[in-house]
Scaffold this motif. Structure first.
Motif, PDB file in Angstrom:
ATOM      1  N   ALA A 273       8.200 -12.946  -5.646  1.00 48.85           N
ATOM      2  CA  ALA A 273       9.253 -12.724  -6.644  1.00 48.85           C
ATOM      3  C   ALA A 273       8.846 -11.636  -7.628  1.00 48.85           C
ATOM      4  N   ILE A 274       7.568 -11.620  -8.016  1.00 46.44           N
ATOM      5  CA  ILE A 274       7.083 -10.612  -8.959  1.00 46.44           C
ATOM      6  C   ILE A 274       7.045  -9.238  -8.308  1.00 46.44           C
ATOM      7  N   ALA A 275       6.683  -9.189  -7.024  1.00 48.58           N
ATOM      8  CA  ALA A 275       6.724  -7.913  -6.307  1.00 48.58           C
ATOM      9  C   ALA A 275       8.135  -7.335  -6.336  1.00 48.58           C
ATOM     10  N   LYS A 276       9.119  -8.199  -6.157  1.00 49.48           N
ATOM     11  CA  LYS A 276      10.514  -7.758  -6.179  1.00 49.48           C
ATOM     12  C   LYS A 276      10.913  -7.257  -7.560  1.00 49.48           C
ATOM     13  N   VAL A 277      10.553  -8.010  -8.597  1.00 48.13           N
ATOM     14  CA  VAL A 277      10.921  -7.634  -9.967  1.00 48.13           C
ATOM     15  C   VAL A 277      10.300  -6.295 -10.355  1.00 48.13           C
ATOM     16  N   THR A 278       9.039  -6.069  -9.944  1.00 47.51           N
ATOM     17  CA  THR A 278       8.323  -4.850 -10.337  1.00 47.51           C
ATOM     18  C   THR A 278       8.578  -3.674  -9.394  1.00 47.51           C
ATOM     19  N   GLY A 279       9.213  -3.940  -8.261  1.00 48.70           N
ATOM     20  CA  GLY A 279       9.491  -2.869  -7.311  1.00 48.70           C
ATOM     21  C   GLY A 279       8.322  -2.511  -6.420  1.00 48.70           C
ATOM     22  N   PHE A 280       7.315  -3.391  -6.317  1.00 47.23           N
ATOM     23  CA  PHE A 280       6.170  -3.141  -5.438  1.00 47.23           C
ATOM     24  C   PHE A 280       6.535  -3.507  -4.002  1.00 47.23           C
ATOM     25  N   THR A 281       6.292  -2.605  -3.063  1.00 50.04           N
ATOM     26  CA  THR A 281       6.690  -2.838  -1.671  1.00 50.04           C
ATOM     27  C   THR A 281       5.517  -2.874  -0.709  1.00 50.04           C
TER      28      THR A 281
ATOM     29  N   ALA B  25      -0.079  -1.309  -9.509  1.00 43.47           N
ATOM     30  CA  ALA B  25      -0.173  -0.911  -8.102  1.00 43.47           C
ATOM     31  C   ALA B  25       0.986   0.003  -7.705  1.00 43.47           C
ATOM     32  N   ARG B  26       2.171  -0.328  -8.183  1.00 45.25           N
ATOM     33  CA  ARG B  26       3.328   0.525  -7.878  1.00 45.25           C
ATOM     34  C   ARG B  26       3.194   1.894  -8.542  1.00 45.25           C
ATOM     35  N   GLU B  27       2.752   1.889  -9.804  1.00 50.05           N
ATOM     36  CA  GLU B  27       2.617   3.139 -10.541  1.00 50.05           C
ATOM     37  C   GLU B  27       1.586   4.064  -9.898  1.00 50.05           C
ATOM     38  N   HIS B  28       0.515   3.468  -9.329  1.00 52.36           N
ATOM     39  CA  HIS B  28      -0.571   4.263  -8.759  1.00 52.36           C
ATOM     40  C   HIS B  28      -0.429   4.465  -7.252  1.00 52.36           C
ATOM     41  N   GLY B  29       0.672   3.991  -6.694  1.00 49.95           N
ATOM     42  CA  GLY B  29       0.911   4.183  -5.277  1.00 49.95           C
ATOM     43  C   GLY B  29      -0.021   3.406  -4.371  1.00 49.95           C
ATOM     44  N   GLU B  30      -0.539   2.275  -4.848  1.00 52.40           N
ATOM     45  CA  GLU B  30      -1.462   1.479  -4.039  1.00 52.40           C
ATOM     46  C   GLU B  30      -0.700   0.727  -2.946  1.00 52.40           C
ATOM     47  N   ALA B  31      -1.376   0.506  -1.810  1.00 49.36           N
ATOM     48  CA  ALA B  31      -0.725  -0.115  -0.660  1.00 49.36           C
ATOM     49  C   ALA B  31      -0.903  -1.624  -0.624  1.00 49.36           C
ATOM     50  N   GLU B  32      -1.787  -2.158  -1.501  1.00 49.37           N
ATOM     51  CA  GLU B  32      -2.115  -3.582  -1.407  1.00 49.37           C
ATOM     52  C   GLU B  32      -2.396  -4.161  -2.789  1.00 49.37           C
ATOM     53  N   VAL B  33      -2.005  -5.410  -2.974  1.00 51.51           N
ATOM     54  CA  VAL B  33      -2.391  -6.163  -4.167  1.00 51.51           C
ATOM     55  C   VAL B  33      -3.117  -7.427  -3.703  1.00 51.51           C
TER      56      VAL B  33
END
Length: 325
Positions: A262-270, A194-202
């Protein structure tokens, strides 16, 4: 402690997440005769092939880490495969170990063996005291059979076959398949993509409220070798002939929602986290009582934040292996 660095140690499933961690641990402790076999060399569901393998190799110890594993989707879609393959794998290896005089064996089970609504934290005595979680019942039944095989060979033949029941495992070597992975690798990949593809939601399966205990695979490997190396008297004093398995965990848990954050933080997904309540949650809570293994001299050392960072680092360096899967 009975460390035997020169012993011939067969690690079944050495290419898997747990098996490879056990091999790393054994090597770090100076074990020099580690026996392995690729699936192309040995099909563990083939009884004759397994018997021939044990006949060719003079094995002193077995770590039975081989298993067919998967998350909720995999268990729901292939229940026959999960119970059949796992029953055959453990039956073939345990019986061959006995037939060829292997004195020590460690069977690696799973915390899914316990009742869905077991009292928390779950003590070893809870085994077979209630209904299993329906989403992984076939796998759980196979793992219970493995425990009982070890107990039965101990009772009837005086074998020293032990069983450890870990909480939810994760770490290097995990399966990051887009559909058939467990919760931590599944979320790590989803948030990364999701972060790599610029997605806004997981979107995350379930309500996020179930609580789970997570154990880094290197901790699991350390615990496994610790249990295997215990003197027979010390181990048997902590168990009973009818209850020979030992829980392995951290002694603490977290909600799936907190894990996702916690995983969002580790992967940098915002972006936004959305929980799909139309999907099953599984067991409401699964926290193991680890007082027995602590009394035997072992405690986990890897906290969840450090463990997630380690798992993500491994995934990033191996993500090409999972492309298209």
């Amino acid at each position: 402690m009975a460390r035997e660095p020169g012993a011939a140690v067969y690690v079944a499933g050495h290419n898997g997440m747990v098996g490879s961690a056990i091999v790393r641990r054994l090597m770090s402790l100076g074990y020099v005769n580690i026996v392995t076999a690729l699936h192309s060399e040995l099909d563990l569901v083939d009884q004759r092939a397994v018997q021939a393998f044990f006949d060719r190799n003079r094995i002193d110890q077995v770590y039975l880490a081989a298993a067919k594993v998967g998350g909720i989707i995999a268990n729901n879609s292939s229940p026959a495969d999960f119970i059949y393959d796992n029953l055959l794998i453990e039956a073939n290896i345990i019986k061959s170990s006995h037939d060829f005089g292997v004195p020590k064996l460690l069977f690696l089970g799973s915390s899914c063996i316990y009742p869905r609504l077991a009292d928390q934290p779950i003590r070893e005595e809870a085994l077979m005291a209630g209904e299993l979680e329906p989403t992984n019942e076939p796998y759980a039944v196979a793992k219970i059979a493995g425990i009982k095989l070890c107990e039965s060979f101990n009772r009837q033949y005086g074998r020293d076959y032990r069983s450890v029941m870990p909480s939810n495992l994760y770490g290097p070597g995990d399966n990051y398949h887009a559909s058939f992975s467990h919760v931590i690798p599944g979320l790590l990949r989803r948030f990364h993509d999701a972060r790599e593809h610029g997605e806004a939601e997981v979107v995350i399966w379930g309500s996020g409220s179930p609580r789970r205990e997570f154990l880094h695979v290197d901790d699991m490997a350390a615990a496994s070798v610790h249990i295997m190396e215990l003197d027979r008297e010390a181990y048997q004093t902590s168990t009973t002939p009818m209850l020979s398995h030992v829980n392995v965990g951290t002694g603490s848990d977290c909600s799936i929602k907190d894990l996702a954050m916690a995983i969002a933080k580790v992967t940098g997904f915002t972006g936004k986290l959305t929980f799909d309540t139309s999907k099953p949650d599984g067991t409401p809570r699964k926290l193991l009582d680890v007082s027995r293994i602590r009394a035997l001299g072992w405690e986990s050392t890897i906290d969840l934040e450090d463990g997630l960072d380690d798992a993500y680092t491994w995934f990033v360096s191996h993500q090409a292996d999972f492309r298209g899967r």
